[in-house]
Every structure is written in C-alpha cells, then in structure tokens.
Design a protein around this motif. Structure first.
Motif, PDB file in Angstrom:
ATOM      1  N   LYS A   1      21.928   0.429   2.235  1.00 50.49           N
ATOM      2  CA  LYS A   1      20.896   1.043   0.979  1.00 50.49           C
ATOM      3  C   LYS A   1      19.869  -0.054   0.721  1.00 50.49           C
ATOM      4  N   LEU A   2      19.984  -1.343   0.796  1.00 55.35           N
ATOM      5  CA  LEU A   2      18.630  -2.271   0.877  1.00 55.35           C
ATOM      6  C   LEU A   2      17.764  -2.040   1.878  1.00 55.35           C
ATOM      7  N   ALA A   3      18.446  -1.531   3.094  1.00 57.07           N
ATOM      8  CA  ALA A   3      17.441  -1.473   4.150  1.00 57.07           C
ATOM      9  C   ALA A   3      16.416  -0.023   4.087  1.00 57.07           C
ATOM     10  N   THR A   4      16.852   0.608   2.902  1.00 59.37           N
ATOM     11  CA  THR A   4      15.849   1.830   2.798  1.00 59.37           C
ATOM     12  C   THR A   4      14.445   1.323   2.114  1.00 59.37           C
ATOM     13  N   ILE A   5      14.384   0.208   1.884  1.00 59.92           N
ATOM     14  CA  ILE A   5      13.100  -0.079   1.092  1.00 59.92           C
ATOM     15  C   ILE A   5      12.173  -0.446   1.999  1.00 59.92           C
ATOM     16  N   GLN A   6      12.285  -0.631   3.237  1.00 62.61           N
ATOM     17  CA  GLN A   6      11.164  -0.719   4.220  1.00 62.61           C
ATOM     18  C   GLN A   6      10.681   0.636   4.524  1.00 62.61           C
ATOM     19  N   SER A   7      11.300   1.619   4.609  1.00 69.31           N
ATOM     20  CA  SER A   7      10.410   3.094   4.761  1.00 69.31           C
ATOM     21  C   SER A   7      10.152   3.278   3.668  1.00 69.31           C
ATOM     22  N   LEU A   8      10.638   3.132   2.340  1.00 70.02           N
ATOM     23  CA  LEU A   8      10.109   3.634   1.133  1.00 70.02           C
ATOM     24  C   LEU A   8       8.684   2.711   0.776  1.00 70.02           C
ATOM     25  N   ALA A   9       8.526   1.638   1.363  1.00 64.87           N
ATOM     26  CA  ALA A   9       7.300   0.425   1.298  1.00 64.87           C
ATOM     27  C   ALA A   9       6.426   1.189   2.089  1.00 64.87           C
ATOM     28  N   ASN A  10       6.753   1.573   3.393  1.00 64.11           N
ATOM     29  CA  ASN A  10       5.729   2.257   4.424  1.00 64.11           C
ATOM     30  C   ASN A  10       5.156   3.425   3.791  1.00 64.11           C
ATOM     31  N   THR A  11       6.052   4.387   3.224  1.00 65.51           N
ATOM     32  CA  THR A  11       5.678   5.364   2.565  1.00 65.51           C
ATOM     33  C   THR A  11       4.412   5.319   1.585  1.00 65.51           C
ATOM     34  N   CYS A  12       4.825   4.611   0.691  1.00 66.71           N
ATOM     35  CA  CYS A  12       4.161   4.595  -0.699  1.00 66.71           C
ATOM     36  C   CYS A  12       3.079   3.525  -0.693  1.00 66.71           C
ATOM     37  N   TYR A  13       3.246   2.404   0.255  1.00 70.14           N
ATOM     38  CA  TYR A  13       2.326   1.440   0.313  1.00 70.14           C
ATOM     39  C   TYR A  13       1.918   1.056   1.767  1.00 70.14           C
ATOM     40  N   PRO A  14       1.184   2.007   2.526  1.00 72.40           N
ATOM     41  CA  PRO A  14       0.862   1.775   3.692  1.00 72.40           C
ATOM     42  C   PRO A  14       0.002   0.239   3.773  1.00 72.40           C
ATOM     43  N   GLU A  15      -0.051  -0.056   4.954  1.00 72.58           N
ATOM     44  CA  GLU A  15      -0.865  -1.457   5.331  1.00 72.58           C
ATOM     45  C   GLU A  15      -2.128  -1.616   4.580  1.00 72.58           C
ATOM     46  N   GLY A  16      -2.497  -2.512   4.109  1.00 73.95           N
ATOM     47  CA  GLY A  16      -3.576  -2.752   3.206  1.00 73.95           C
ATOM     48  C   GLY A  16      -3.787  -1.734   1.986  1.00 73.95           C
ATOM     49  N   ALA A  17      -2.855  -1.054   1.479  1.00 72.97           N
ATOM     50  CA  ALA A  17      -3.139  -0.444   0.204  1.00 72.97           C
ATOM     51  C   ALA A  17      -3.116  -1.347  -0.981  1.00 72.97           C
ATOM     52  N   GLY A  18      -3.603  -1.220  -2.041  1.00 75.29           N
ATOM     53  CA  GLY A  18      -3.410  -2.128  -3.274  1.00 75.29           C
ATOM     54  C   GLY A  18      -2.278  -1.376  -4.169  1.00 75.29           C
ATOM     55  N   GLU A  19      -2.537  -1.787  -5.306  1.00 75.06           N
ATOM     56  CA  GLU A  19      -1.630  -1.247  -6.451  1.00 75.06           C
ATOM     57  C   GLU A  19      -1.914   0.358  -6.840  1.00 75.06           C
ATOM     58  N   LEU A  20      -0.857   1.083  -6.787  1.00 76.93           N
ATOM     59  CA  LEU A  20      -0.793   2.352  -6.659  1.00 76.93           C
ATOM     60  C   LEU A  20      -0.057   2.901  -8.025  1.00 76.93           C
ATOM     61  N   LEU A  21      -0.010   4.168  -8.599  1.00 74.98           N
ATOM     62  CA  LEU A  21       0.557   4.602  -9.507  1.00 74.98           C
ATOM     63  C   LEU A  21       1.707   5.478  -9.090  1.00 74.98           C
ATOM     64  N   GLU A  22       2.943   4.534  -9.276  1.00 80.39           N
ATOM     65  CA  GLU A  22       4.219   5.209  -8.438  1.00 80.39           C
ATOM     66  C   GLU A  22       4.818   6.348  -9.292  1.00 80.39           C
ATOM     67  N   ASP A  23       5.273   7.460  -8.680  1.00 75.05           N
ATOM     68  CA  ASP A  23       5.733   8.682  -9.559  1.00 75.05           C
ATOM     69  C   ASP A  23       7.274   8.223  -9.769  1.00 75.05           C
ATOM     70  N   SER A  24       7.766   9.195 -10.540  1.00 72.69           N
ATOM     71  CA  SER A  24       9.060   9.079 -11.014  1.00 72.69           C
ATOM     72  C   SER A  24      10.298   8.945  -9.727  1.00 72.69           C
ATOM     73  N   LYS A  25       9.924   9.654  -8.839  1.00 72.59           N
ATOM     74  CA  LYS A  25      10.831   9.657  -7.382  1.00 72.59           C
ATOM     75  C   LYS A  25      10.960   8.337  -6.755  1.00 72.59           C
ATOM     76  N   PHE A  26       9.820   7.845  -6.689  1.00 67.89           N
ATOM     77  CA  PHE A  26       9.698   6.376  -6.162  1.00 67.89           C
ATOM     78  C   PHE A  26      10.422   5.225  -7.225  1.00 67.89           C
ATOM     79  N   VAL A  27      10.142   5.572  -8.476  1.00 67.45           N
ATOM     80  CA  VAL A  27      10.700   4.579  -9.457  1.00 67.45           C
ATOM     81  C   VAL A  27      12.096   4.460  -9.358  1.00 67.45           C
ATOM     82  N   LYS A  28      12.537   5.836  -9.335  1.00 68.42           N
ATOM     83  CA  LYS A  28      14.279   5.901  -9.201  1.00 68.42           C
ATOM     84  C   LYS A  28      14.856   5.665  -7.974  1.00 68.42           C
ATOM     85  N   GLN A  29      14.097   5.521  -7.037  1.00 72.92           N
ATOM     86  CA  GLN A  29      14.604   5.154  -5.560  1.00 72.92           C
ATOM     87  C   GLN A  29      14.593   3.565  -5.815  1.00 72.92           C
TER      88      GLN A  29
END
Length: 598
Positions: free
Chosen positions: A110-138
């Motif tokens: 379950k902890l390993a899923t953070i890598q795919s979640l970070a790559n999806t929502c925060y690609p390389e070089g991306a700054g602070e973004l506004l997370e949606d409810s789905k991202f926050v829950k995951q």
C-alpha cells in the motif's frame, strides 16, 4: 310479499361500536421474538443443518484485516487501515509482524502506491498544485499505512523483521526521494522515524535536516568497519559547522552529535581544524559550554575564628580627646561602661578584670588620670577619676563613631516625643540635650522626624507650632512656625553627610572576618547548564565538551594550540558551571599532557 318486490328488513346492532384490542408481544407470550442473534443462529443450525454458513460469525478481526488489505477492495482496505491505526495506538505491543504473516508486506505494498500517485499528480519539475478530493483520500490512506508501520517499528522485534525485507527497504528509499511538495512532508516524517528505528540506511532530505544527521550518527555508531562518514564532502561539513551558530537547540544538538562522531577519526579531525576555520569552530564549541545556562548565586557559610591572643608589653595609642585636666568621671560609670562593652568578647574561661584592678590600670593608660575620693555635703563620698571625660558620642570596638542627637528638649515637658510648641517655649524651662546616639545619618534623620518633628495632634494642641532646637539654632521665631515642611527642610541642613567605610581594602575586610566568631556569608557566582535525572550534565553543553575533548586527544599539535587560546575561558567556565567541571578538568589535563609530551 310478492316475488317482484325486494323488501329488506331494517337491521340495528344491539352492541356499542368499540376499538378492537390487539395482543402485545412479551417474553412470556412470545419468547421466540426475544431470542438474541447467537441463539437464532443456533436454532437455524439445528433446524437447517445443511444451510451454507449457518452458525458461523465470520473470521477473526486480524484475519479480516489481512485479507481486506490483500483483496484490494476499497471499502475493505479502508476498514483494515482504520482498524490498524486504532490497534497500533491502543495496543501496539501486541501487534507483532511475525504473528500475522503477510500483514507487513501488504502495508508496504500500500505504501508503494505513493510512487505512482506522485508521478501522476506531480510530474517532474511541477510545483505546488491544487489537489482534488480523490488525490487527498488516496494520500490519506497511504499516510495511515505509513503510520501503522511507524508504530509497529517501535518494537525491536518488528524493527528487526522489517530490516530483513528487501522490498520494504526499496519502498522506503523511494518514499524519501519523493518530490519536495508540502503534501508529502507528513509521510517523510513517518519514513524518517522508520529509518531511525531500523538503523540500516538513511538519506538526507531538506524537510528534516536534523533528523537526517541523527540517522547518520546512528548508522556509524559502533561500526568502525563500515564508517564512511569521512567521505562526506567539505561543503557539507562547512555547512554543519555554520549551523551550530544558530539558536535552534534541536538543530545545534544534531550538528554536535554529528561532529562528535566525525571527530573520532584523526584524519577527519585534521580536516576539521584546518586554519583559519579551526579557530572559529573551537570558539563556537567553547561558547556552547554555557548554552542556555541559568545564572545564579550559591550561598556558602564559613565559620570564622578568633585571632590568637598575642601578649604585648607596648601600651597602644589611646585617643587623647578624652583627656581633660579639669574634667572627671565617676569610677562606677567607667566600670559599668567597661563591662557593657567587653563582656560579649571575652570567653568564659577568661573573665573581665576585677573592679579594683581595672581602676588601677586607668592611671597607667592615661598619665594625667588619677583616682580620687571627694567628700560631698551630708557626710557621703564620691569616687571619681580625675583627668578624663566621657566621649560626646560612643564608638564601637572597630572604630565606628556614633552620631549624637543635639536636639534640645524642655525639662518641664511631659511629652517624650519631643514636639515643642510655641506655648511650651514661652514657659521658662531649662533645656536638656537629647540623649539619643545613632549609628548612621539615616537613623539620626529618622529619629528627628519621629521624636522631635512629628506632626502635632490637632485635637489636643490645635495651635501647636514647630521649632528647630538643634544645638541652639535660632532660625525660627520663638513663637514657632506652623509649616512643618519648612521646618523639616531647614532641619535637614543640620544632618551630617554619610561617610564612606574606613576599611575599603579587601585584605582588611578579610581580617575583620577573622574577628567575627560567627558564620560568614560567602556568595559564589554560578552559571549552571541543564542536567538529567541523576544530576549529571546533559544536552548541548555536554556534547560540546565531548567534541572539544576529541580535539584535545586527536587534534595533535594543532588541536593543543587551538585549545591553549581558550584556556582562560575554560577555567572560568569550570569554576561557574558545576555539572561540566569534571569534563572540562579532563579536557585541560589532556591538553597539559599533550604539551608535556611535545
């Protein structure tokens, strides 16, 4: 009645219409409705033994949690994580990884899923973004999995078990390399706590620099064969040396822990104290010996002792102002004054001189004095000593002259407070001098205000006025003045100025201590730093002195030279900081031995 006509007779009910009662189910008349679920399941099992699942309550809680994590069903995963967070907090000691096979692996997955979640929502070089409810829950569920692992790692058995999981170590490294967005800070703190418990690997991250330094220290502690701390580049070492100048206690403590491990090697020590940076690092370490020190005074009482009595044949120089060929003093008055003055300074084994011997010695001390007997009218005699007179003001044994009150009071006045009124001055009376003798000008002034210039009572003397009767002063009219402030301001001019103490020499004050057989109060300045439950040194000052000790032991000639410049400061700190006194003494001994060997 014929068949073509329908005739219906009228009908009237003989009973009254009333509500119909319904039976109420009670345990007596309907016991089957009050049987609990366990009994119902047993009844179902008895009545239908071939029914699938009949009589079973389901799997145990931990089995359901493990199966729920492995199933991947969102509702089951959420239920399992929420239950694990509660269990790890309430009864974490019972949560053993080896007792529940597959549970730890499922949490790491379950902890390993953070890598795919970070790559999806925060690609390389991306700054602070506004997370949606789905991202926050995951992310919340991933944080719960990390929190459970962190709580489990508080047990040494679980830490040993996790350290053997190769996949778990890889997942932890991946989590520590997450992007620097603020949403991942909580997860990184959990990961650092896990690394601290496992003590097998660590990687510095900008979010918790002090925690990363502690992990490095724990990694190299007691592992000389795997100590690679000397391979850290010079820029990182210079940054750590600069951070100890900050006021952040947690960060300074972590930097000092790192420097202590770093300075256990002579090669590292040589790089650390290279001039000119070596001078500054020693000065900063010396400054930290009094980090958050609490200043105060320690009171010590010393017991004085009397000076040995030295017999001498030389008569001391006596004051000549009391010699007067025309004056005299009664022998009984002189004897009583002698007793009152010296009785407290004489030990019980050495009593005062007898009266007859004392009177004989007066003529030896004063050449012009002689004992005489005068006959007075009435046939009685008066025993006097001719040639000396009493002092105007008394003097202590140490030479302190008392101040005499020169205020004149009327003999016919019954008011002992000395408040003279204009009416009293108009009456013929013989003024007498006030007998008061005061030690200081302040005491004399308080006596004047209280006894001679006190406000008159308007109920008893409505027209009372004040005068200045200091030594025959005639500043005011004999009728007096009603303005008390004016009289007080004038009487203030008669007061003597305070004189400085005679003995300002410290050596003379030390001799006075020996004259006083009582306890002497000695105040010692202290500057104490933090201590632990056993009363020993702790915290930043302790680590700083240990680093300095490494400098003295492994710094060779350069280390001794650097410490010699701070030698006076070290002696002062050793005197005022009692918890560190033994450590600083060892440090100075190391320095002296090094200088002697050289």
């Amino acid at each position: 009645m014929n068949g073509n006509t329908l005739n219906f007779p009228s009908f009237q009910s003989s009973s009254i219409n009333a509500p119909i009662g319904r039976p109420v189910a009670t345990p007596r008349n309907a016991p089957h409705k009050f049987v609990n679920h366990k009994h119902r399941a047993a009844e179902v099992l008895i009545s239908s033994p071939n029914r699938h699942g009949a009589g079973h309550q389901g799997a145990a809680l931990m089995v359901r949690i493990s199966m729920g994590l492995k199933s991947g069903i969102p509702s089951e995963v959420d239920y399992a994580l929420s239950q694990l967070v509660r269990i790890s907090f309430d009864s974490g000691d019972e949560l053993r990884a080896e007792a529940y096979p597959g549970l730890s692996e499922a949490l790491f997955e379950k902890l390993a899923t953070i890598q795919s979640l970070a790559n999806t929502c925060y690609p390389e070089g991306a700054g602070e973004l506004l997370e949606d409810s789905k991202f926050v829950k995951q992310l919340e569920k991933i944080n719960e999995a990390a929190l459970v692992l962190r709580n489990m790692l508080l047990q040494p058995d679980n830490a040993r078990y996790f350290s053997r999981l190769k996949s778990g170590r890889q997942i932890i490294v991946a989590c520590m390399n997450l992007p620097g967005q603020s949403c991942f800070i909580e997860l990184k703190h959990y990961i650092l706590d896990m690394v601290e418990a496992m003590i097998h690997f660590s990687l510095a991250v900008d979010d918790d620099f002090s925690g990363s330094l502690r992990e490095i220290c724990r990694l190299v502690m007691g592992r000389d064969e795997a100590n690679c701390i000397g391979q850290i580049n010079k820029l990182a070492i210079d940054r750590i040396k600069a951070l100890i100048m900050l006021e952040d206690e947690d960060l300074v403590s972590a930097c000092l822990d790192f420097l202590y491990q770093y300075t256990t090697n002579e090669e590292n020590m040589e790089k650390l104290i290279q001039p000119p940076d070596g001078i500054e690092i020693v000065k900063q370490l010396t400054r930290l010996l009094l980090h958050q020190a609490v200043p105060g005074d320690q009171v010590v009482y010393l017991t004085g002792s009397l000076k040995p009595i030295i017999k001498t044949t030389v008569i001391p120089n006596l004051p000549q102002e009391i010699e007067d060929s025309t004056a005299d003093i009664t022998q009984i008055a002189l004897w009583q004054a002698y007793q009152a003055r010296f009785i407290e300074y004489v030990a019980t084994s050495r009593p005062l001189l007898p009266a007859a011997e004392f009177i004989k010695n007066v003529s030896v001390a004063f050449n012009n004095a002689s004992a005489m007997v005068l006959s007075i009218p009435g046939g009685s005699q008066k025993f006097i000593i001719k040639g000396i007179k009493p002092r105007e003001t008394p003097m202590s044994v140490k030479g302190q002259v008392y101040l005499a009150c020169k205020w004149a009071t009327a003999t016919n006045s019954n008011n002992t407070t000395g408040t003279e009124t204009a009416q009293a001055q108009q009456q013929p009376a013989q003024p007498t001098k006030c007998p008061a003798q005061l030690a200081t000008p302040h005491d004399l002034w308080v006596h004047i205000l209280k006894d001679h210039l006190s406000p008159p009572d308007p109920t008893q003397q409505p027209q009372a006025k004040l005068l200045c009767d200091w030594g025959g002063c005639e500043r005011f009219h004999p009728a007096g003045d009603s303005d008390r402030r004016k009289v007080i301001a004038h009487a203030r001019t008669h007061m003597p100025e305070p004189s400085p103490p005679k003995n300002s020499n410290p050596s003379s004050r030390q001799n006075d201590w020996l004259d006083d057989p009582k306890q002497i109060k000695l105040v010692i300045r202290r500057n104490q730093t933090g201590i632990d439950d056993r009363g020993e040194a702790a915290g930043v000052p302790l680590t700083a002195v240990l680093v300095l000790r490494n400098v003295a032991r492994r710094g060779m000639f350069n280390g001794k030279e650097l410490l010699s410049g701070e030698r006076p400061v070290l002696f002062e700190i050793m005197a005022v900081n009692k918890p560190l006194s033994n450590y600083i003494a060892d440090l100075l001994v190391e320095e002296d031995e090094g200088v002697t060997d050289d």
